[in-house]
Design a protein around this motif. Structure first.
Motif, PDB file in Angstrom:
ATOM      1  N   ALA A 167       0.842  -1.199   0.000  1.00 37.90           N
ATOM      2  CA  ALA A 167       0.000   0.000   0.000  1.00 37.90           C
ATOM      3  C   ALA A 167       0.875   1.247   0.000  1.00 37.90           C
ATOM      4  O   ALA A 167       1.016   1.935   1.009  1.00 37.90           O
ATOM      5  N   LEU A 168       1.475   1.535  -1.152  1.00 39.40           N
ATOM      6  CA  LEU A 168       2.402   2.663  -1.266  1.00 39.40           C
ATOM      7  C   LEU A 168       1.706   3.983  -1.584  1.00 39.40           C
ATOM      8  O   LEU A 168       2.332   5.037  -1.543  1.00 39.40           O
ATOM      9  N   LEU A 169       0.418   3.913  -1.911  1.00 39.56           N
ATOM     10  CA  LEU A 169      -0.344   5.109  -2.254  1.00 39.56           C
ATOM     11  C   LEU A 169      -1.678   5.054  -1.508  1.00 39.56           C
ATOM     12  O   LEU A 169      -2.563   4.285  -1.873  1.00 39.56           O
ATOM     13  N   PRO A 170      -1.846   5.843  -0.459  1.00 38.25           N
ATOM     14  CA  PRO A 170      -3.115   5.832   0.276  1.00 38.25           C
ATOM     15  C   PRO A 170      -4.295   6.158  -0.632  1.00 38.25           C
ATOM     16  O   PRO A 170      -4.164   6.929  -1.586  1.00 38.25           O
ATOM     17  N   ASP A 171      -5.436   5.567  -0.333  1.00 40.38           N
ATOM     18  CA  ASP A 171      -6.653   5.796  -1.110  1.00 40.38           C
ATOM     19  C   ASP A 171      -7.245   7.149  -0.728  1.00 40.38           C
ATOM     20  O   ASP A 171      -7.605   7.379   0.430  1.00 40.38           O
ATOM     21  N   VAL A 172      -7.370   8.039  -1.699  1.00 40.67           N
ATOM     22  CA  VAL A 172      -7.854   9.390  -1.429  1.00 40.67           C
ATOM     23  C   VAL A 172      -9.288   9.388  -0.901  1.00 40.67           C
ATOM     24  O   VAL A 172      -9.698  10.289  -0.165  1.00 40.67           O
ATOM     25  N   ASN A 173     -10.067   8.367  -1.240  1.00 41.76           N
ATOM     26  CA  ASN A 173     -11.459   8.317  -0.825  1.00 41.76           C
ATOM     27  C   ASN A 173     -11.665   7.737   0.567  1.00 41.76           C
ATOM     28  O   ASN A 173     -12.540   8.185   1.311  1.00 41.76           O
ATOM     29  N   GLN A 201      -6.866  11.580   5.098  1.00 43.00           N
ATOM     30  CA  GLN A 201      -5.792  12.247   5.829  1.00 43.00           C
ATOM     31  C   GLN A 201      -4.434  11.620   5.518  1.00 43.00           C
ATOM     32  O   GLN A 201      -3.434  12.342   5.373  1.00 43.00           O
ATOM     33  N   LYS A 202      -4.401  10.301   5.417  1.00 42.53           N
ATOM     34  CA  LYS A 202      -3.139   9.645   5.047  1.00 42.53           C
ATOM     35  C   LYS A 202      -2.721  10.056   3.641  1.00 42.53           C
ATOM     36  O   LYS A 202      -1.531  10.239   3.367  1.00 42.53           O
ATOM     37  N   TYR A 203      -3.712  10.199   2.748  1.00 43.19           N
ATOM     38  CA  TYR A 203      -3.399  10.633   1.392  1.00 43.19           C
ATOM     39  C   TYR A 203      -2.836  12.056   1.404  1.00 43.19           C
ATOM     40  O   TYR A 203      -1.876  12.354   0.694  1.00 43.19           O
ATOM     41  N   ALA A 204      -3.421  12.919   2.219  1.00 39.47           N
ATOM     42  CA  ALA A 204      -2.926  14.298   2.312  1.00 39.47           C
ATOM     43  C   ALA A 204      -1.493  14.323   2.838  1.00 39.47           C
ATOM     44  O   ALA A 204      -0.650  15.092   2.344  1.00 39.47           O
TER      45      ALA A 204
END
Length: 219
Positions: free
Chosen positions: A84-90, A94-97
């Motif tokens: 999981a190298l790219l957090p899910d924006v949906n 907050q992790k994606y930000a």
């Protein structure tokens, strides 16, 4: 159809993409673009990559250039079959930000200086040109100052976006390794123990170990 990867075995940006492809075990065919002969500036190449840079990918007809964009695409497309190298924006807003924050830090506080320093100290001499030593010194000093900030950030979290590794960490490796190997910076300096720990962690991943000597096709 196997993904076609148009790049150069030792290009820093090609190495960045290859590392991420290896993270997800994505098979690819490397089509070498001979930058030493100006193949990246040929008219047919510029029709696809208008900036005349490497790499770009052709994923069953979907063309994409810019190494970080390619990395995001691969991580999103193969999310279910790899780390999981790219957090899910949906679902992980907050992790994606935090990931995007770290990715911006890499681009503007690390790569901005590292790539320009490498251009002066490594790429210019390779082309028989004289480096601007004063400019290189200034760039490296700025980079060193920013690494001091990295050490403070990494004192309270394992990776640059938090306690989980992301693409933002991997984005650092190719230019960091280039300057570190040439002894222009020391990413294992005990004066920055948190950077040293982080650098050892990310560069020991099998994905980087598989490509650090040069990119080749992966079946």
């Amino acid at each position: 159809m196997v993904l076609k990867f148009y790049g150069h075995p030792f290009s820093t940006c090609s190495l960045r993409v290859a590392t991420i492809l290896k993270e997800y075990n994505v098979p690819f065919e490397l089509i070498v673009v001979d930058v030493s002969k100006g193949a990246h500036k040929a008219p047919d190449y510029l029709k696809i990559q208008p900036f005349g840079q490497v790499p770009y990918i052709d994923d069953d007809g979907f063309i994409l250039y810019e190494s970080r964009a390619i990395g995001r695409y691969i991580a999103a497309k193969h999310r279910a079959s790899g780390p999981a190298l790219l957090p899910d924006v949906n679902t992980e807003t907050q992790k994606y930000a935090k990931f995007e924050q770290a990715a911006s830090v890499e681009a503007w506080n690390f790569d901005f200086y590292a790539s320009k320093a490498a251009a002066e100290l490594i790429f210019k001499p390779m082309r028989g040109l004289t480096p601007d030593e004063a400019r290189a010194k200034e760039l490296l000093e700025s980079l060193e100052n920013n690494l001091d900030v990295y050490d403070k950030i990494l004192a309270s979290q394992k990776y640059v976006a938090g306690d989980d590794i992301t693409l933002a960490d991997l984005f650092h490796i190719s230019y960091g390794n280039l300057l570190h190997s040439a002894k222009h910076i020391n990413l294992e300096d005990t004066k920055r123990p948190n950077v040293a720990r982080w650098w050892k962690d990310i560069t020991s991943r099998p994905s980087w170990q598989a490509v650090k000597g040069g990119v080749s096709s992966s079946a």
